[in-house]
Design a protein around this motif. Structure first.
Motif, PDB file in Angstrom:
ATOM      1  N   ILE A  24       0.835  -1.220   0.000  1.00 47.38           N
ATOM      2  CA  ILE A  24       0.000   0.000   0.000  1.00 47.38           C
ATOM      3  C   ILE A  24       0.862   1.259   0.000  1.00 47.38           C
ATOM      4  N   TYR A  25       1.986   1.209   0.747  1.00 46.81           N
ATOM      5  CA  TYR A  25       2.796   2.435   0.828  1.00 46.81           C
ATOM      6  C   TYR A  25       3.316   2.823  -0.556  1.00 46.81           C
ATOM      7  N   LYS A  26       3.660   1.807  -1.385  1.00 49.10           N
ATOM      8  CA  LYS A  26       4.173   2.082  -2.742  1.00 49.10           C
ATOM      9  C   LYS A  26       3.060   2.637  -3.620  1.00 49.10           C
ATOM     10  N   SER A  27       1.859   2.055  -3.478  1.00 50.67           N
ATOM     11  CA  SER A  27       0.734   2.535  -4.292  1.00 50.67           C
ATOM     12  C   SER A  27       0.412   3.982  -3.957  1.00 50.67           C
ATOM     13  N   VAL A  28       0.490   4.315  -2.660  1.00 53.43           N
ATOM     14  CA  VAL A  28       0.194   5.705  -2.274  1.00 53.43           C
ATOM     15  C   VAL A  28       1.263   6.625  -2.885  1.00 53.43           C
ATOM     16  N   ALA A  29       2.526   6.195  -2.830  1.00 48.33           N
ATOM     17  CA  ALA A  29       3.603   7.010  -3.411  1.00 48.33           C
ATOM     18  C   ALA A  29       3.410   7.137  -4.923  1.00 48.33           C
ATOM     19  N   ASP A  30       2.986   6.042  -5.592  1.00 52.76           N
ATOM     20  CA  ASP A  30       2.739   6.093  -7.047  1.00 52.76           C
ATOM     21  C   ASP A  30       1.608   7.073  -7.360  1.00 52.76           C
ATOM     22  N   ALA A  31       0.558   6.994  -6.524  1.00 47.48           N
ATOM     23  CA  ALA A  31      -0.592   7.885  -6.757  1.00 47.48           C
ATOM     24  C   ALA A  31      -0.177   9.349  -6.568  1.00 47.48           C
ATOM     25  N   LEU A  32       0.720   9.584  -5.583  1.00 48.46           N
ATOM     26  CA  LEU A  32       1.235  10.947  -5.381  1.00 48.46           C
ATOM     27  C   LEU A  32       1.977  11.415  -6.630  1.00 48.46           C
ATOM     28  N   ALA A  33       2.826  10.520  -7.158  1.00 47.24           N
ATOM     29  CA  ALA A  33       3.613  10.871  -8.352  1.00 47.24           C
ATOM     30  C   ALA A  33       2.676  11.223  -9.501  1.00 47.24           C
ATOM     31  N   ALA A  34       1.594  10.428  -9.667  1.00 46.24           N
ATOM     32  CA  ALA A  34       0.661  10.672 -10.781  1.00 46.24           C
ATOM     33  C   ALA A  34      -0.056  12.013 -10.592  1.00 46.24           C
ATOM     34  N   SER A  35      -0.454  12.319  -9.350  1.00 49.95           N
ATOM     35  CA  SER A  35      -1.177  13.580  -9.109  1.00 49.95           C
ATOM     36  C   SER A  35      -0.268  14.784  -9.318  1.00 49.95           C
ATOM     37  N   ILE A  36       1.025  14.608  -9.006  1.00 48.04           N
ATOM     38  CA  ILE A  36       1.970  15.712  -9.229  1.00 48.04           C
ATOM     39  C   ILE A  36       2.191  15.882 -10.729  1.00 48.04           C
ATOM     40  N   ALA A  37       2.323  14.739 -11.428  1.00 52.85           N
ATOM     41  CA  ALA A  37       2.601  14.806 -12.873  1.00 52.85           C
ATOM     42  C   ALA A  37       1.435  15.436 -13.626  1.00 52.85           C
ATOM     43  N   ASP A  38       0.191  15.152 -13.201  1.00 50.06           N
ATOM     44  CA  ASP A  38      -0.924  15.712 -13.983  1.00 50.06           C
ATOM     45  C   ASP A  38      -1.388  17.067 -13.437  1.00 50.06           C
ATOM     46  N   GLY A  39      -0.673  17.608 -12.461  1.00 52.59           N
ATOM     47  CA  GLY A  39      -0.974  18.962 -12.002  1.00 52.59           C
ATOM     48  C   GLY A  39      -2.040  19.031 -10.924  1.00 52.59           C
ATOM     49  N   THR A  40      -2.627  17.883 -10.536  1.00 54.40           N
ATOM     50  CA  THR A  40      -3.634  17.918  -9.459  1.00 54.40           C
ATOM     51  C   THR A  40      -2.990  18.451  -8.189  1.00 54.40           C
ATOM     52  N   LEU A  41      -1.760  18.011  -7.931  1.00 57.21           N
ATOM     53  CA  LEU A  41      -1.011  18.544  -6.783  1.00 57.21           C
ATOM     54  C   LEU A  41       0.075  19.462  -7.320  1.00 57.21           C
ATOM     55  N   GLU A  42       0.018  20.721  -6.944  1.00 61.44           N
ATOM     56  CA  GLU A  42       0.971  21.683  -7.491  1.00 61.44           C
ATOM     57  C   GLU A  42       2.179  21.804  -6.580  1.00 61.44           C
ATOM     58  N   PRO A  43       3.317  22.321  -7.089  1.00 56.14           N
ATOM     59  CA  PRO A  43       4.484  22.506  -6.232  1.00 56.14           C
ATOM     60  C   PRO A  43       4.111  23.306  -4.992  1.00 56.14           C
ATOM     61  N   GLY A  44       4.563  22.831  -3.837  1.00 53.68           N
ATOM     62  CA  GLY A  44       4.289  23.545  -2.587  1.00 53.68           C
ATOM     63  C   GLY A  44       3.003  23.096  -1.904  1.00 53.68           C
ATOM     64  N   ALA A  45       2.155  22.312  -2.599  1.00 51.83           N
ATOM     65  CA  ALA A  45       0.869  21.913  -1.998  1.00 51.83           C
ATOM     66  C   ALA A  45       1.123  21.024  -0.779  1.00 51.83           C
ATOM     67  N   PRO A  46       0.395  21.287   0.339  1.00 52.24           N
ATOM     68  CA  PRO A  46       0.590  20.445   1.519  1.00 52.24           C
ATOM     69  C   PRO A  46      -0.097  19.093   1.334  1.00 52.24           C
ATOM     70  N   LEU A  47       0.522  18.038   1.841  1.00 47.82           N
ATOM     71  CA  LEU A  47      -0.131  16.723   1.830  1.00 47.82           C
ATOM     72  C   LEU A  47      -0.966  16.617   3.099  1.00 47.82           C
ATOM     73  N   PRO A  48      -1.978  15.778   3.085  1.00 55.36           N
ATOM     74  CA  PRO A  48      -2.797  15.640   4.298  1.00 55.36           C
ATOM     75  C   PRO A  48      -1.936  15.155   5.469  1.00 55.36           C
ATOM     76  N   PRO A  49      -2.263  15.582   6.698  1.00 53.94           N
ATOM     77  CA  PRO A  49      -1.547  15.044   7.858  1.00 53.94           C
ATOM     78  C   PRO A  49      -1.616  13.516   7.823  1.00 53.94           C
ATOM     79  N   GLN A  50      -0.553  12.877   8.307  1.00 51.74           N
ATOM     80  CA  GLN A  50      -0.442  11.425   8.143  1.00 51.74           C
ATOM     81  C   GLN A  50      -1.573  10.668   8.829  1.00 51.74           C
ATOM     82  N   ARG A  51      -1.938  11.125  10.043  1.00 47.98           N
ATOM     83  CA  ARG A  51      -2.990  10.388  10.749  1.00 47.98           C
ATOM     84  C   ARG A  51      -4.317  10.481   9.999  1.00 47.98           C
ATOM     85  N   LEU A  52      -4.584  11.688   9.460  1.00 49.22           N
ATOM     86  CA  LEU A  52      -5.837  11.899   8.727  1.00 49.22           C
ATOM     87  C   LEU A  52      -5.896  10.993   7.495  1.00 49.22           C
TER      88      LEU A  52
END
Ligand SMILES: Cc1ncc(COP(=O)(O)O)c(C=O)c1O
Length: 473
Positions: A24-52
């Motif tokens: 799961i940890y790899k899939s979450v990292a892959d999903a992060l990479a995809a969201s950054i690549a397609d612009g959903t997550l922009e440079p500087g955007a905060p990620l959700p707190p880990q517990r949340l």
């Protein structure tokens, strides 16, 4: 409402749960990479707190911690004490696309994409200026303000030259610019509104990255393979985002030296028509007609712009280029250029057109292609067995470093052996991590022997492998 549903509603970003597979940890990292690549997550955007995020996904906090660490390892995000984890801000730095040599005195410079040095260039320019000084009609014309688009006579002369070089176009389709960079900037500034999105190969010319950033445009990376930009990835991006323009170097991508296949060009044109995209084709890395594919402006003339510059064939200091555009866009582009500088200098246009269209210039260009062929043979000889990409008349090669080399170490150790290389970072669009690869420019050394020595040193370094790093305490 369940804890999971409440957490999901509070998360600023969430991977799609049904796409998670494997660890799961790899899939979450892959999903992060995809969201950054397609612009959903922009440079500087905060990620959700880990517990949340852990509650939202129904996993342990440890899994999310591991996912964020993995993303950090890939260079996608950065964790700061007190401000949590954010998408990496590579995008906030001014990219280093200097075109002035950083190599010091004795170092062999393989970092810059410049024409091969030759005293013939200065001699030919000098002869051109002498000829020009005996043409009072041309000198007198240069004293007047020029039309925004550039002098009609110069545009016609340039169009005829380009047509003879198998780039058929008319003077009416051209706007004269102060080099290729200006043409890039003019097209973006005039045709795209701040906040709108442009896309390019994930590794691209740093001047384009700088122009998009300067103008406040969203610049999205599209993954490439060895045939160029991937149409499936472009289509995915177009389905999520409104993209106005794609920037391409189909003949010779700077830095990867990839030439786009004909099939790929046609697939990109189909998408451009389907999603109503403009195509900005940068031809500054000028390739010999015999080795060129079909330019985009011939495949889709109604939506394609083509950039030409004399920087790689005559000299970069001339600051002379041109933008070919569909005639419907010329008034808009002319108005943009007028607002910037009224027009490009007529005197420079007169000198460059005189020089470029002379038989001497053709001899110089042919000499450079012959010399490049010989330099590519040296490259093949010294880097045989390594994974590199090169185009037979391209100025540079792109070397994928064998494991466990890191690009930064290779560049530092090459410098300590007197070879200057440029970092891959400035070529990366957005916050994607830089590949472990280096661009090797074959043109700056004035003599082949010097290039051979530089390549020999790089090949020795590759064979030896990186120096072990000091243990961290
Ligand atoms: C792909 C590309 N476009 C544009 C430029 C800038 O060209 P100019 O020097 O004509 O402004 C360069 C310079 O290296 C380049 O490689």
């Amino acid at each position: 409402m369940s804890i999971q549903a409440r957490a999901r509603s509070r998360c600023s970003w969430l991977p799609e749960l049904d796409t998670l597979s494997g660890p799961i940890y790899k899939s979450v990292a892959d999903a992060l990479a995809a969201s950054i690549a397609d612009g959903t997550l922009e440079p500087g955007a905060p990620l959700p707190p880990q517990r949340l995020l852990a509650d939202a996904l129904g996993v342990t906090v440890g899994t999310v911690t591991r996912a964020y660490r993995e993303a950090e390892r890939r260079g996608l995000v950065e964790a700061r004490v007190g401000s949590g984890t954010r998408v990496r801000q590579v995008g906030s730095q001014t990219p280093d696309f200097h075109h002035l040599s950083k190599a010091d005195g004795d170092s062999i410079d393989l970092s810059l994409s410049i024409p091969i040095p030759s005293t013939t260039r200065a001699q030919q320019l000098s002869q051109t200026l002498t000829k020009l000084s005996s043409r009072p009609d041309l000198i007198a014309q240069s004293l007047s303000y020029q039309p925004e688009q550039g002098s009609p006579a110069q545009r016609m002369q340039l169009a005829q030259w380009l047509t003879a070089q198998e780039l058929p176009m008319s003077g009416e389709e051209l706007i004269l610019t102060t080099g290729g960079q200006h043409a890039d900037f003019l097209a973006l500034q005039t045709l795209i509104r701040p906040g709108e999105a442009v896309a390019s190969d994930a590794l691209t010319y740093p001047g384009m990255i700088a122009a998009a950033r300067q103008l406040g445009l969203k610049h999205l990376p599209v993954p490439m393979d060895r045939e160029g930009m991937r149409p499936d990835a472009l289509e995915k991006l177009c389905q999520r985002q409104r993209i106005r323009l794609i920037y391409l170097m189909p003949e010779h991508n700077n830095p990867t030296a990839i030439q786009m296949s004909e099939a790929r060009r046609r697939a990109i044109v189909e998408l451009a028509r389907r999603y109503d995209l403009l195509i900005l084709e940068d031809g500054v890395q000028y390739v010999s007609p015999a080795l060129r594919g079909t330019p985009f402006y011939r495949l889709a003339p109604e939506r394609s712009l083509y950039i030409f510059s004399v920087s790689k064939i005559l000299a970069g200091g001339l600051r002379f280029g041109a933008l070919r555009a569909p005639t419907a866009l010329i008034p808009q582009l002319s108005a943009g250029l007028r607002a910037e500088c009224w027009s490009t200098p007529g005197l420079m246009g007169a000198a460059v057109c005189e020089w470029l269209t002379s038989p001497d210039a053709q001899e110089l260009i042919d000499w450079q292609w012959r010399e490049l062929e010989a330099r590519h043979r040296l490259l093949e000889q010294h880097l045989a067995g390594y994974d590199f990409l090169a185009h037979p008349c391209g100025f540079q090669a792109w070397l994928h470093l064998p494991d466990p080399w890191r690009a930064s170490d290779f560049i530092t150790q090459a410098a300590s052996r007197g070879v200057t290389l440029v970092s891959p970072e400035p070529f990366c669009v957005g916050s994607q991590p830089a590949p472990q690869a280096v661009r090797i420019c074959l043109t700056p050394p004035p003599h082949r022997e010097q290039l051979g020595t530089g390549l020999q040193r790089l090949s020795e370094l590759l064979a030896e492998g990186p120096r072990p790093s000091a243990p961290l305490v």
